[in-house]
Write a protein that holds these residues in place. Structure first.
Motif, short mmCIF file in Angstrom:
data_model
loop_
_atom_site.label_atom_id
_atom_site.label_comp_id
_atom_site.label_asym_id
_atom_site.label_seq_id
_atom_site.Cartn_x
_atom_site.Cartn_y
_atom_site.Cartn_z
N SER A 234 0.84 -1.19 0.00
CA SER A 234 0.00 0.00 0.00
C SER A 234 0.88 1.25 0.00
N GLN A 235 0.27 2.33 -0.45
CA GLN A 235 1.02 3.56 -0.56
C GLN A 235 0.96 4.36 0.75
N THR A 236 2.05 4.97 1.09
CA THR A 236 2.07 5.86 2.25
C THR A 236 2.86 7.11 1.90
N ILE A 237 2.52 8.17 2.58
CA ILE A 237 3.20 9.44 2.35
C ILE A 237 3.66 9.99 3.69
N HIS A 238 4.89 10.43 3.72
CA HIS A 238 5.49 10.91 4.95
C HIS A 238 5.89 12.37 4.80
N GLN A 239 5.70 13.12 5.85
CA GLN A 239 6.17 14.50 5.89
C GLN A 239 6.86 14.73 7.21
N TRP A 240 7.93 15.49 7.16
CA TRP A 240 8.57 15.92 8.41
C TRP A 240 9.28 17.24 8.23
N PRO A 241 9.38 17.98 9.32
CA PRO A 241 8.87 17.64 10.65
C PRO A 241 7.35 17.87 10.75
N SER B 193 15.18 33.02 8.47
CA SER B 193 15.90 31.74 8.50
C SER B 193 15.51 30.90 7.29
N PRO B 194 16.33 29.91 6.95
CA PRO B 194 16.00 29.03 5.82
C PRO B 194 14.99 27.96 6.24
N LEU B 195 14.44 27.32 5.22
CA LEU B 195 13.43 26.29 5.45
C LEU B 195 13.67 25.12 4.53
N SER B 196 13.46 23.93 5.05
CA SER B 196 13.47 22.73 4.21
C SER B 196 12.47 21.74 4.77
N LEU B 197 11.42 21.49 4.01
CA LEU B 197 10.41 20.50 4.38
C LEU B 197 10.50 19.34 3.41
N GLU B 198 10.45 18.15 3.94
CA GLU B 198 10.62 16.99 3.09
C GLU B 198 9.36 16.12 3.06
N CYS B 199 9.13 15.56 1.90
CA CYS B 199 7.98 14.69 1.69
C CYS B 199 8.46 13.48 0.90
N VAL C 279 7.18 9.49 -0.60
CA VAL C 279 6.06 8.60 -0.88
C VAL C 279 6.60 7.19 -1.04
N GLU C 280 5.87 6.23 -0.52
CA GLU C 280 6.24 4.83 -0.65
C GLU C 280 5.13 4.06 -1.34
N GLY C 281 5.51 3.04 -2.07
CA GLY C 281 4.53 2.13 -2.63
C GLY C 281 3.96 2.53 -3.97
N THR C 282 4.56 3.51 -4.63
CA THR C 282 4.09 3.90 -5.95
C THR C 282 5.26 4.45 -6.75
N SER C 283 5.11 4.49 -8.05
CA SER C 283 6.18 4.98 -8.90
C SER C 283 5.69 6.11 -9.78
N ASN C 284 6.55 7.08 -9.98
CA ASN C 284 6.28 8.22 -10.85
C ASN C 284 4.95 8.91 -10.57
N PRO C 285 4.67 9.17 -9.30
CA PRO C 285 3.41 9.88 -9.02
C PRO C 285 3.53 11.36 -9.32
N ASN C 286 2.41 12.02 -9.49
CA ASN C 286 2.40 13.48 -9.42
C ASN C 286 2.54 13.85 -7.94
N LEU C 287 3.32 14.87 -7.68
CA LEU C 287 3.52 15.32 -6.30
C LEU C 287 3.13 16.79 -6.17
N TYR C 288 2.61 17.15 -5.02
CA TYR C 288 2.06 18.49 -4.82
C TYR C 288 2.47 19.04 -3.46
N PHE D 162 -3.77 12.07 -2.57
CA PHE D 162 -3.66 11.55 -1.22
C PHE D 162 -2.70 12.44 -0.45
N PHE D 163 -3.16 12.94 0.66
CA PHE D 163 -2.42 13.95 1.40
C PHE D 163 -1.65 13.36 2.57
#
Lengths: 110, 110
Positions: A1-8, A17-23, A25-34, A100-101
């Protein structure tokens, strides 16, 4: 199954200050990302979307940028945060019908 | 700008049907009607979508008028966990992006 992770999950940063947010996705290939942002009391605003590695479309001009260094990794960045950058940042993946958010990152800029 | 109009808020008693209206009078022939919901502090969740026929799934039913200028999302037996902001969105299938309006805040009460 697909899962999506975000942190922090939450982040408090000073103005300028600078910012870096990471996202990722697991369980799928070549998805559109938003990347979306939801400011307090306002609706969801689409910031960036990507249909493939290195392909980024920006929906609104701002001091934010996005990158997709790998197929299932989407990064939101800023060199200098503004007070107006505070909000709830949501990453999503999808194909034709649905998006999927992730759980979101709540950013407070002081 | 969002192409839909929804009431700002609605109330519903637990166990009763919740009927959420949406006007989309300028919808194009190739645009679908999508519904998402967002529970407080979480990412949006896909509910259902349709073109012109009524649709039903395990979460809800979607009733689209014959002229396609409006639709109604029906939660047949609302529970407290259905309290959320419900977004009605029109988009061309495969277009990739979603434009969220302000949605309807549905409050389900005991």
């Amino acid at each position: 199954s697909q899962t999506i992770h975000q942190w922090p999950a939450t982040l408090v940063q000073p103005v300028g200050s600078p910012l870096s947010l990471e996202c990722t996705v697991e369980g799928t290939s070549n998805p559109n990302l938003y990347w979306y942002r939801q400011a307090a009391g306002r609706g969801l605003q689409l910031l960036f979307y990507s249909v493939g590695i290195g392909q980024i479309s920006s929906e609104v001009p701002q001091n934010l940028s996005a990158s997709r260094p790998q197929d299932r990794q989407f990064i939101l960045s800023s060199k200098k945060l503004l007070l107006s950058d505070s909000g709830f940042y949501l990453c999503a993946w999808g194909f034709t019908n649905e998006q999927f958010f992730g759980p979101g990152t709540r950013l407070t800029v002081l | 700008d969002a192409k839909t109009t929804q009431p700002t808020s609605m109330d519903c008693a637990e166990g009763r049907a919740a009927n959420l209206p949406c006007n989309h009078s300028t919808i194009s022939g190739n645009e679908y009607v999508y519904w998402y919901r967002q529970i407080h502090s979480q990412g949006p969740q896909y509910i259902i979508h349709g073109l012109k026929n009524n649709e039903t799934n395990e979460m809800a039913s979607l009733i689209i008028t014959e002229d396609r200028k409006s639709s109604t999302l029906i939660l047949p037996h609302a529970t407290l966990r259905d309290t959320a902001v419900y977004y009605c969105i029109v988009r061309v299938i495969g277009a990739g992006t979603l434009t969220f309006g302000k949605g309807t805040m549905l409050l389900v009460s005991p």
